[in-house]
Enzyme design. Structure first.
Site, PDB file in Angstrom:
ATOM      1  N   SER A   1       0.848  -1.190   0.000  1.00 24.01           N
ATOM      2  CA  SER A   1       0.000   0.000   0.000  1.00 24.01           C
ATOM      3  C   SER A   1       0.885   1.243   0.000  1.00 24.01           C
ATOM      4  O   SER A   1       2.113   1.144   0.046  1.00 24.01           O
ATOM      5  CB  SER A   1      -0.902   0.011   1.229  1.00 24.01           C
ATOM      6  OG  SER A   1      -0.127   0.313   2.370  1.00 24.01           O
ATOM      7  N   LYS A   2       0.242   2.373  -0.015  1.00 26.40           N
ATOM      8  CA  LYS A   2       0.926   3.679  -0.018  1.00 26.40           C
ATOM      9  C   LYS A   2       2.004   3.767   1.063  1.00 26.40           C
ATOM     10  O   LYS A   2       3.029   4.403   0.869  1.00 26.40           O
ATOM     11  CB  LYS A   2      -0.094   4.796   0.236  1.00 26.40           C
ATOM     12  CG  LYS A   2      -0.895   5.152  -0.979  1.00 26.40           C
ATOM     13  CD  LYS A   2      -0.546   6.574  -1.398  1.00 26.40           C
ATOM     14  CE  LYS A   2      -0.547   6.769  -2.898  1.00 26.40           C
ATOM     15  NZ  LYS A   2       0.628   6.321  -3.605  1.00 26.40           N
ATOM     16  N   ARG A   3       1.689   3.143   2.205  1.00 25.20           N
ATOM     17  CA  ARG A   3       2.629   3.197   3.334  1.00 25.20           C
ATOM     18  C   ARG A   3       4.015   2.721   2.929  1.00 25.20           C
ATOM     19  O   ARG A   3       5.018   3.085   3.524  1.00 25.20           O
ATOM     20  CB  ARG A   3       2.157   2.276   4.465  1.00 25.20           C
ATOM     21  CG  ARG A   3       1.033   2.785   5.312  1.00 25.20           C
ATOM     22  CD  ARG A   3       0.730   1.807   6.435  1.00 25.20           C
ATOM     23  NE  ARG A   3       0.408   0.475   5.945  1.00 25.20           N
ATOM     24  CZ  ARG A   3       1.138  -0.607   6.138  1.00 25.20           C
ATOM     25  NH1 ARG A   3       2.238  -0.531   6.839  1.00 25.20           N
ATOM     26  NH2 ARG A   3       0.757  -1.770   5.649  1.00 25.20           N
ATOM     27  N   HIS A   4       4.059   1.819   1.945  1.00 24.62           N
ATOM     28  CA  HIS A   4       5.341   1.243   1.554  1.00 24.62           C
ATOM     29  C   HIS A   4       6.114   2.118   0.565  1.00 24.62           C
ATOM     30  O   HIS A   4       7.172   1.742   0.107  1.00 24.62           O
ATOM     31  CB  HIS A   4       5.123  -0.141   0.943  1.00 24.62           C
ATOM     32  CG  HIS A   4       4.557  -1.133   1.907  1.00 24.62           C
ATOM     33  ND1 HIS A   4       3.249  -1.539   1.863  1.00 24.62           N
ATOM     34  CD2 HIS A   4       5.124  -1.775   2.954  1.00 24.62           C
ATOM     35  CE1 HIS A   4       3.037  -2.405   2.835  1.00 24.62           C
ATOM     36  NE2 HIS A   4       4.154  -2.564   3.513  1.00 24.62           N
ATOM     37  N   GLY A   5       5.554   3.279   0.221  1.00 27.46           N
ATOM     38  CA  GLY A   5       6.239   4.158  -0.741  1.00 27.46           C
ATOM     39  C   GLY A   5       5.502   4.176  -2.061  1.00 27.46           C
ATOM     40  O   GLY A   5       4.291   3.977  -2.094  1.00 27.46           O
TER      41      GLY A   5
END
Ligand code: GLU
Length: 504
Positions: A259-263
């Site tokens: 997800s976005k959290r991973h970049g």
């Protein structure tokens, strides 16, 4: 021996994105696997836009999607913009087709109108949850007589259209996950048309895959549970099933769904960071698939297509490893021709205010040589302007000398070399690689220094750094750059020497 009794069916696959956001890693991997499978089998790769969610679908996302696919080199033989015999290829333009199929199912009694309101359905759902039951449709309108249902519809009472799900088991052999059977009792009679008459995803998908003669449905694991509902719709339509291959979820390095959290997760983001399409395509192809030759990793999409098959797709989730992608991108950057690289990187330099937007051929030629000098130092192209600091003047915010340079120039020998070098440069007409070599000999003679002390001190005085790219190339880039009309000034060797040495 080849089985001649079975005709070879033409492979027709599709990528069917919903234009509700940017194309992300999971979806583009699905597109890529479909493309590779079609290529390998000399089949058809079709692009269909699933925009039945009118509120969330946007034309700008559709445009971006097409652009991203083209950027990656994933061209489609049939579909949006390309055309073909099975169009239109945008679901919002196919509503009459769905209505026709819905009418047929209703007439044959394979679908039925359901008059339950949202509130009623909600109340049933809550009661089921309270009893710890899986929420499912109660079947209340399933057995209304045809006459009653028709009368209520004619009176204008809102209704949805539901598929009448048969008892028993429904299943299929997924080409990745194997046999997946379930009891149909676990499935509520799925809605085909909503009360406003709009068709649902499962229904459109089946009608379209059928009419577009799709042979293999290759898509994300998230749709595995839809496959059973879709198979029941195929059955109700009396149609043969396509083959299904579901691709496992992509996880981030922490084992959570990517997800976005991973970049960066969208093609657009990778693109603006300066990943090369060849690198991203190569990396994504190995996300859940591997070639038969162990350890083979750097491959063009054509090479991968030549080998691609569904049997080597792994069932376990693939992990997205940004470092691996960076490694791959570095490889592609280093393999790319300097001219190609300069074209791809130009905008990054314009944005960083290092070259003008209307740079002439002299500037572009100089930039190409700057990039050739620093390209091995970056993972993605947006890092190039920062690396170009080695050519652009000393950054007023950065320390004038790095630790190693300060240390060399702090010694009496280093100081003597630097002083003599500056004297010669100040006295001379300007620098070329030839005059540089001559000056080095003179400095050597005058100071009796040689080897590391001699060369490192000169490098430190000229660049402010203890190490860096080839010094002779740098010298000519400094000199030529200083004569170019650049928005951020490049200092000549003489100016650099004074700027560096005046600040220690
Ligand atoms: N529009 C669906 C999605 O974007 C496609 C699902 C399918 O391939 O059947 O997830």
């Amino acid at each position: 021996m080849k089985d001649t009794t079975k005709p070879e069916t033409a492979v027709r696959v599709r990528f069917a994105p919903s234009p509700t956001g940017f194309l992300h890693v999971g979806n583009v991997r699905t597109a890529l696997f479909n493309w590779l499978f079609a290529r390998h089998n000399r089949g058809t790769f079709l692009l269909r836009i699933e925009d039945t969610d009118a509120e969330r679908s946007e034309l700008r996302f559709e445009r971006q999607l097409l652009e991203d696919l083209r950027w990656l080199g994933l061209d489609w033989n049939e579909g949006i913009e390309t055309g073909g015999d099975c169009g239109p290829y945008r679901q919002s333009e196919r509503y009459t087709v769905y209505q026709e199929f819905a009418g047929r199912l209703l007439d044959e009694g394979r679908a039925f109108p359901c008059f339950c309101t949202e509130e009623e359905l909600d109340a049933v759902r809550r009661a089921q949850l309270e009893r710890n039951e899986t929420p499912r449709y109660s079947g209340k309108c399933r057995n209304l007589s045809r006459q009653e249902a028709a009368a209520r519809r004619e009176s204008g009472e809102p209704s949805t259209l539901r598929l009448r799900v048969r008892p028993g088991t429904v299943g299929f052999t997924d080409l990745v996950f194997g046999r997946v059977d379930i009891e149909t009792a676990q499935i509520s009679d799925p809605i085909l048309l909503r009360s406003d008459g709009s068709p649902t995803y499962n229904f459109c998908c089946v009608v379209d895959d059928l009419l577009m003669k799709i042979s293999h449905v290759i898509r994300g694991e998230g749709h595995l549970s839809n496959a059973h509902r879709q198979i029941l719709i195929y059955e109700a339509l009396g149609a043969a099933l396509p083959q299904f291959a579901h691709l496992s979820t992509i996880l981030g390095p922490d084992g959570q769904k990517l997800s976005k959290r991973h970049g960066a997760t969208s093609v657009r983001e990778f693109r603006v960071q300066g990943y090369l399409p060849e690198a991203l395509g190569n990396y994504l192809a190995l996300l859940g698939w591997s070639p038969s030759e162990d350890g083979k990793e750097l491959m063009s999409l054509d090479e991968i297509a030549a080998e691609f098959n569904l049997t080597r797709i792994q069932k376990s989730p693939a992990t997205f490893d940004c470092r691996k992608l960076d490694w791959m991108n570095r490889n592609y950057i280093n393999r790319a021709g300097d001219g190609v690289l300069a074209d791809l990187s130009r905008d990054f330099f314009v944005q960083a205010g290092l070259i003008p937007p209307d740079a002439d051929s002299r500037i572009l030629d100089w930039l190409r040589r700057v990039i050739a000098l620093i390209k091995t130092r970056v993972d993605h192209l947006d890092q190039l302007p920062a690396e170009a600091a080695v050519v652009y003047g000393p950054d007023p915010d950065a320390p004038p000398l790095d630790e190693e340079a300060a240390q060399i120039l702090g010694t009496p020998e280093g100081k003597a070399v630097a002083a003599e070098f500056v004297r010669l440069v100040d006295a001379g007409p300007g620098m070329t690689p030839e005059s540089y070599r001559e000056m080095v000999s003179k400095v050597k003679e005058a100071t009796r220094q040689k080897g590391r002390t001699l060369f490192h001190s000169i490098r430190a005085a000229l660049t402010g750094r203890g190490s860096g790219p080839d010094l002779e190339t740098l010298i000519s880039l400094y000199e030529e750059g200083s004569r170019l009309p650049l928005p951020r000034k490049v200092l000549s060797c003489r100016q650099r020497l004074h700027a560096v040495l005046d600040r220690i």
